[in-house]
Design an enzyme around this catalytic site. Structure first.
Site, short mmCIF file in Angstrom:
data_model
loop_
_atom_site.label_atom_id
_atom_site.label_comp_id
_atom_site.label_asym_id
_atom_site.label_seq_id
_atom_site.Cartn_x
_atom_site.Cartn_y
_atom_site.Cartn_z
N LYS A 257 0.82 -1.21 0.00
CA LYS A 257 0.00 0.00 0.00
C LYS A 257 0.85 1.26 0.00
O LYS A 257 0.49 2.26 -0.61
CB LYS A 257 -0.94 0.01 1.21
CG LYS A 257 -2.09 -0.98 1.07
CD LYS A 257 -3.15 -0.74 2.14
CE LYS A 257 -4.28 -1.77 2.03
NZ LYS A 257 -5.24 -1.65 3.12
N LYS B 109 -7.09 -13.50 -8.02
CA LYS B 109 -8.34 -13.52 -7.27
C LYS B 109 -9.29 -12.43 -7.77
O LYS B 109 -8.84 -11.35 -8.16
CB LYS B 109 -7.98 -13.23 -5.79
CG LYS B 109 -8.97 -13.77 -4.80
CD LYS B 109 -8.41 -13.62 -3.38
CE LYS B 109 -9.35 -12.79 -2.54
NZ LYS B 109 -8.92 -12.67 -1.15
N LYS C 213 -12.36 -6.58 -5.42
CA LYS C 213 -13.22 -5.41 -5.53
C LYS C 213 -12.46 -4.19 -6.01
O LYS C 213 -13.06 -3.20 -6.39
CB LYS C 213 -13.99 -5.14 -4.23
CG LYS C 213 -13.18 -5.12 -2.96
CD LYS C 213 -14.12 -4.96 -1.76
CE LYS C 213 -13.33 -5.09 -0.46
NZ LYS C 213 -14.11 -4.79 0.71
#
Ligand code: TRP
Length: 334
Positions: free
Chosen positions: A115, A197, A200
């Site tokens: 991040k 995967k 979202k």
């Protein structure tokens, strides 16, 4: 233990729209857990602000997520569904635990590194101590089990380490949580890159089916799903796209892989994809209808938010008081 039941805690961020992967892989299975466990599911809005958010948007998404929990079948009388920010003990315990977590440990967190690399303009200390707040979430409720994805395992390990360190100094204060290893849900992959995967936060909107996608969109995304040139519906290593679609199909209608493979023997990908799309529409439709209906009932949702925050607060305070006493904070005068 609460009422002789083990305690289960999990949290979800309200950033990004929930995908079919979130539903089939997590939410759907959460619904069945409340008989065995005392369950707490938090909308972790305090974690969300470690990345800059639009305030109105965050508020709306958080409410939608909580509503969606209910629409997906989590009974708010049996599961504690609440906003993390409504229980201030999360912040208070996180502060205390910050004083027991080492920088060396946090430096190793791969999610922080990822991040930080992605948000170079805002590498704030909240992002850095994110795992400590997560440890506080879990430990406040003396959780025995925590269903988390692989990506959160490192954070759970840190939580266990910090809890053990604390217990080592002050005695048995915290229950040491385990990752939830019960029946795991289907792992749903991206429709555009079946090696990854379904996420979202995928930039490619065709890669994920969102829980709120309308039937046409769902059918279109299924039709466009990446497959291969082998031309037969089977569950093999060399056909990750088809395998993923089979997983989705079976998770939606409860069929076994063998049954599904037999059903599409000799049939084309076009027909198969249509059937997958229809099975998804069938599963999502009632959730969407319930969501729409719940969204209009402001008073009902408000009441749930209030009651569940009170319940969460009750258990959280019990742990917090104990911890405050252990570390030497003065007793409150009443
Ligand atoms: N960090 C988790 C995620 O992004 C969300 C989360 C916050 C969580 N606190 C938690 C998950 C406690 C499990 C337990 O997926």
């Amino acid at each position: 233990m609460i009422d002789n039941k083990k305690v289960l805690f999990s949290g979800m961020q309200a950033t990004g729209e929930l995908t079919l992967g979130n539903y089939l892989g997590a939410l759907k299975n959460w619904v069945t857990l409340c008989d065995e466990y005392e369950c707490f599911y938090s909308v972790v809005d305090m974690h969300s602000i470690t990345v800059r958010q639009d305030p109105a948007e965050l508020r709306k998404r958080a409410r939608n997520l909580l509503t969606l929990y209910i629409a997906a079948g989590l009974d708010p009388e049996k599961n504690c569904l609440y906003y993390q920010s409504h229980v201030s003990a999360h912040a208070e315990l996180a502060w205390i635990l910050n004083c027991y977590a080492y920088m060396g440990e946090l430096n190793r967190m791969t999610q922080f590194k990822d991040k930080a690399a992605k948000h170079t303009e805002n590498i704030n200390t909240g992002l850095y101590t994110y795992p400590v707040l997560m440890a506080a979430d879990i430990l406040l409720y003396q959780a025995d089990v925590v269903p988390v994805g692989k990506d959160q395992m490192q954070h759970l390990e840190l939580c266990r380490d910090v809890a053990q360190r604390f217990n080592g100094i002050y005695g048995d204060v915290f229950t040491i949580p385990e990752g939830y290893l019960g029946k795991v849900g289907a792992k749903i992959m991206s429709l555009q890159d079946p090696e990854r995967k379904m996420s979202k936060s995928d930039e490619n909107a065709n890669a994920s089916i969102y829980l709120m996608d309308d039937p046409d969109t769902i059918m279109r995304k299924c039709k466009r799903a990446v497959t291969d040139s082998l031309g037969c519906v089977s569950y093999g290593e060399e056909q990750p796209g088809i395998r993923n679609l089979l997983d989705i199909y079976c998770a939606c209608n409860g069929k076994s892989t063998e049954e599904a493979v037999k059903e599409f023997d000799g049939k084309g990908y076009g027909e198969f994809k249509m059937a997958v799309g229809e099975s998804v529409v069938t599963v999502l439709k009632p959730i969407q209808e319930r969501f729409t209906q719940l969204s209009t009932d402001k008073a009902y949702i408000d009441q749930i938010i209030k009651n569940n925050a009170e319940k969460a607060n009750y258990y959280a305070q019990k742990t917090l008081r104990k911890v405050q006493k252990k570390v030497g904070f003065p007793e409150r005068i009443r």
